[in-house]
Design a protein around this motif. Structure first.
Motif, PDB file in Angstrom:
ATOM      1  N   MET A 154      -4.475  -3.038  -5.879  1.00 61.05           N
ATOM      2  CA  MET A 154      -4.948  -4.304  -6.396  1.00 61.05           C
ATOM      3  C   MET A 154      -4.887  -4.355  -7.927  1.00 61.05           C
ATOM      4  N   TRP A 155      -5.005  -3.215  -8.578  1.00 63.05           N
ATOM      5  CA  TRP A 155      -4.866  -3.190 -10.039  1.00 63.05           C
ATOM      6  C   TRP A 155      -3.425  -3.525 -10.434  1.00 63.05           C
ATOM      7  N   LYS A 156      -2.478  -2.981  -9.679  1.00 63.85           N
ATOM      8  CA  LYS A 156      -1.071  -3.318  -9.916  1.00 63.85           C
ATOM      9  C   LYS A 156      -0.837  -4.806  -9.668  1.00 63.85           C
ATOM     10  N   HIS A 201     -18.803 -11.723  -3.314  1.00 67.54           N
ATOM     11  CA  HIS A 201     -18.682 -13.150  -3.604  1.00 67.54           C
ATOM     12  C   HIS A 201     -18.034 -13.384  -4.965  1.00 67.54           C
ATOM     13  N   PHE A 202     -18.378 -12.556  -5.940  1.00 69.08           N
ATOM     14  CA  PHE A 202     -17.763 -12.695  -7.265  1.00 69.08           C
ATOM     15  C   PHE A 202     -16.242 -12.519  -7.188  1.00 69.08           C
ATOM     16  N   LEU A 203     -15.787 -11.621  -6.325  1.00 67.26           N
ATOM     17  CA  LEU A 203     -14.373 -11.232  -6.271  1.00 67.26           C
ATOM     18  C   LEU A 203     -13.749 -11.538  -4.913  1.00 67.26           C
ATOM     19  N   MET A 204     -14.137 -12.649  -4.308  1.00 66.08           N
ATOM     20  CA  MET A 204     -13.682 -12.946  -2.952  1.00 66.08           C
ATOM     21  C   MET A 204     -12.161 -13.018  -2.850  1.00 66.08           C
ATOM     22  N   GLY A 205     -11.496 -13.612  -3.836  1.00 67.72           N
ATOM     23  CA  GLY A 205     -10.030 -13.698  -3.807  1.00 67.72           C
ATOM     24  C   GLY A 205      -9.364 -12.334  -3.757  1.00 67.72           C
ATOM     25  N   PRO A 206      -9.671 -11.438  -4.714  1.00 66.62           N
ATOM     26  CA  PRO A 206      -9.097 -10.088  -4.652  1.00 66.62           C
ATOM     27  C   PRO A 206      -9.503  -9.311  -3.412  1.00 66.62           C
ATOM     28  N   VAL A 207     -10.733  -9.493  -2.916  1.00 64.73           N
ATOM     29  CA  VAL A 207     -11.162  -8.792  -1.704  1.00 64.73           C
ATOM     30  C   VAL A 207     -10.321  -9.239  -0.513  1.00 64.73           C
ATOM     31  N   HIS A 208     -10.109 -10.543  -0.400  1.00 64.94           N
ATOM     32  CA  HIS A 208      -9.264 -11.082   0.670  1.00 64.94           C
ATOM     33  C   HIS A 208      -7.854 -10.526   0.560  1.00 64.94           C
ATOM     34  N   GLY A 209      -7.300 -10.533  -0.655  1.00 61.61           N
ATOM     35  CA  GLY A 209      -5.949 -10.016  -0.856  1.00 61.61           C
ATOM     36  C   GLY A 209      -5.837  -8.538  -0.522  1.00 61.61           C
ATOM     37  N   ALA A 210      -6.872  -7.779  -0.868  1.00 63.03           N
ATOM     38  CA  ALA A 210      -6.861  -6.340  -0.572  1.00 63.03           C
ATOM     39  C   ALA A 210      -6.835  -6.089   0.924  1.00 63.03           C
ATOM     40  N   ILE A 211      -7.655  -6.833   1.677  1.00 64.04           N
ATOM     41  CA  ILE A 211      -7.696  -6.641   3.130  1.00 64.04           C
ATOM     42  C   ILE A 211      -6.358  -7.003   3.756  1.00 64.04           C
ATOM     43  N   VAL A 212      -5.807  -8.160   3.389  1.00 61.60           N
ATOM     44  CA  VAL A 212      -4.564  -8.628   3.999  1.00 61.60           C
ATOM     45  C   VAL A 212      -3.403  -7.707   3.672  1.00 61.60           C
ATOM     46  N   ASN A 213      -3.255  -7.356   2.402  1.00 59.62           N
ATOM     47  CA  ASN A 213      -2.070  -6.597   2.009  1.00 59.62           C
ATOM     48  C   ASN A 213      -2.182  -5.112   2.330  1.00 59.62           C
ATOM     49  N   TRP A 214      -3.390  -4.565   2.348  1.00 62.04           N
ATOM     50  CA  TRP A 214      -3.555  -3.166   2.729  1.00 62.04           C
ATOM     51  C   TRP A 214      -3.465  -3.010   4.246  1.00 62.04           C
ATOM     52  N   SER A 215      -4.322  -3.709   4.957  1.00 61.80           N
ATOM     53  CA  SER A 215      -4.351  -3.572   6.415  1.00 61.80           C
ATOM     54  C   SER A 215      -3.081  -4.114   7.057  1.00 61.80           C
ATOM     55  N   GLY A 216      -2.588  -5.238   6.543  1.00 62.40           N
ATOM     56  CA  GLY A 216      -1.422  -5.879   7.140  1.00 62.40           C
ATOM     57  C   GLY A 216      -0.124  -5.133   6.948  1.00 62.40           C
ATOM     58  N   HIS A 217      -0.142  -4.075   6.148  1.00 62.51           N
ATOM     59  CA  HIS A 217       1.063  -3.261   5.977  1.00 62.51           C
ATOM     60  C   HIS A 217       0.804  -1.787   6.304  1.00 62.51           C
ATOM     61  N   PRO A 271       0.806  -1.226   0.000  1.00 65.58           N
ATOM     62  CA  PRO A 271       0.000   0.000   0.000  1.00 65.58           C
ATOM     63  C   PRO A 271       0.832   1.265   0.000  1.00 65.58           C
ATOM     64  N   HIS A 272       2.157   1.136   0.078  1.00 60.95           N
ATOM     65  CA  HIS A 272       3.000   2.317   0.293  1.00 60.95           C
ATOM     66  C   HIS A 272       3.589   2.889  -0.996  1.00 60.95           C
ATOM     67  N   HIS A 273       3.263   2.293  -2.127  1.00 64.71           N
ATOM     68  CA  HIS A 273       3.700   2.855  -3.407  1.00 64.71           C
ATOM     69  C   HIS A 273       2.531   2.964  -4.380  1.00 64.71           C
ATOM     70  N   THR A 274       1.316   3.024  -3.827  1.00 65.79           N
ATOM     71  CA  THR A 274       0.108   3.229  -4.629  1.00 65.79           C
ATOM     72  C   THR A 274      -0.787   4.237  -3.917  1.00 65.79           C
ATOM     73  N   LYS A 275      -1.709   4.823  -4.657  1.00 67.81           N
ATOM     74  CA  LYS A 275      -2.536   5.893  -4.105  1.00 67.81           C
ATOM     75  C   LYS A 275      -3.615   5.372  -3.162  1.00 67.81           C
ATOM     76  N   ASN A 276      -4.183   4.222  -3.482  1.00 68.69           N
ATOM     77  CA  ASN A 276      -5.276   3.685  -2.671  1.00 68.69           C
ATOM     78  C   ASN A 276      -5.354   2.182  -2.873  1.00 68.69           C
ATOM     79  N   VAL A 277      -6.303   1.544  -2.183  1.00 69.27           N
ATOM     80  CA  VAL A 277      -6.403   0.087  -2.234  1.00 69.27           C
ATOM     81  C   VAL A 277      -6.761  -0.401  -3.634  1.00 69.27           C
ATOM     82  N   PHE A 278      -7.493   0.397  -4.397  1.00 67.15           N
ATOM     83  CA  PHE A 278      -7.890  -0.028  -5.732  1.00 67.15           C
ATOM     84  C   PHE A 278      -6.702  -0.021  -6.699  1.00 67.15           C
ATOM     85  N   THR A 279      -5.860   1.007  -6.627  1.00 68.40           N
ATOM     86  CA  THR A 279      -4.679   1.035  -7.497  1.00 68.40           C
ATOM     87  C   THR A 279      -3.669  -0.044  -7.080  1.00 68.40           C
TER      88      THR A 279
END
Length: 215
Positions: free
Chosen positions: A57-59, A127-143, A47-55
């Protein structure tokens, strides 16, 4: 695992991830890159080299797709000792498969959501995007949020002391310090709910630990 259980869990991964299936091979390389380059510009999901959680996960999506579809230097460096089942990978990554799973989720909601609780349909995109949602929470919040037990020369944090939300994966600071440790909890008050499951699989001889230190 032996070959039978390796195939079983490969297929089980596809069934449980459904429309948001991610290739275990490509994601393993992505995860190893994350540890090697943690919170630097080369980190595929920091999360420290992107503007927000959406950018962020896009990266991550761009790097993942590149690893999935190309043979790269990263794959040579980080790609060892990873099980591969090309049939499941092609099936899970196909748009037909994703649409079939997505349709199944919608049908399930139609049949089981009470008419006066229509707002539950708003959960469908999750539910459609559970994998990316999980990854977003872990990598954004966890760092970004929480406390540190170790100085890992990165910004990894432990976001929760009892991580039932992400099944232990929000002990990111512990995990980055001890990446081969199966139990992500380190302090006496930190509980990783996945660890007992792993121990049970070990007792049943479905899996075995590669080394004693990992336990």
């Amino acid at each position: 695992m032996n070959k039978f259980w390796e195939k079983f869990f490969y297929a089980f991964t596809y069934v449980t991830q459904g429309s948001s299936y991610l290739s275990p091979r490509a994601y393993a390389i992505l995860h190893r890159m994350h540890h090697a380059y943690s919170d630097t510009e080369k980190d595929p999901h920091t999360p420290h080299h992107t503007k927000n959680v959406f950018t962020m996960m896009w990266k991550t999506k761009d790097v993942y797709n590149y690893l999935l579809n190309n043979h790269t230097d990263e794959e040579k460096r980080f790609g060892g000792n990873i099980p591969v089942w090309h049939f499941i990978e092609k099936l899970g990554d196909s748009w037909i498969s994703r649409l079939v799973w997505g349709t199944a989720y919608v049908v399930f909601y139609i049949y089981f959501v009470p008419t006066d609780m229509w707002y539950l349909f708003l959960l469908l995109p999750v539910h459609f995007l559970m994998g990316p949602v999980h990854g977003a929470i872990v990598n954004w919040s966890g760092h970004k949020y929480g406390y540190q037990n170790f100085d890992n020369h990165d910004k990894s944090k432990n976001s929760l002391i009892m991580d039932f939300l992400m099944m232990g994966e929000l002990f990111q600071n512990n995990h980055h310090k001890l990446p081969n440790r199966v139990n992500f909890g380190v302090k006496w008050f930190e509980f990783d709910p996945t660890y007992p499951v792993i121990k049970m699989l070990s007792w049943l001889r479905i899996i075995r630990f590669a080394n004693v230190a990992a336990q």
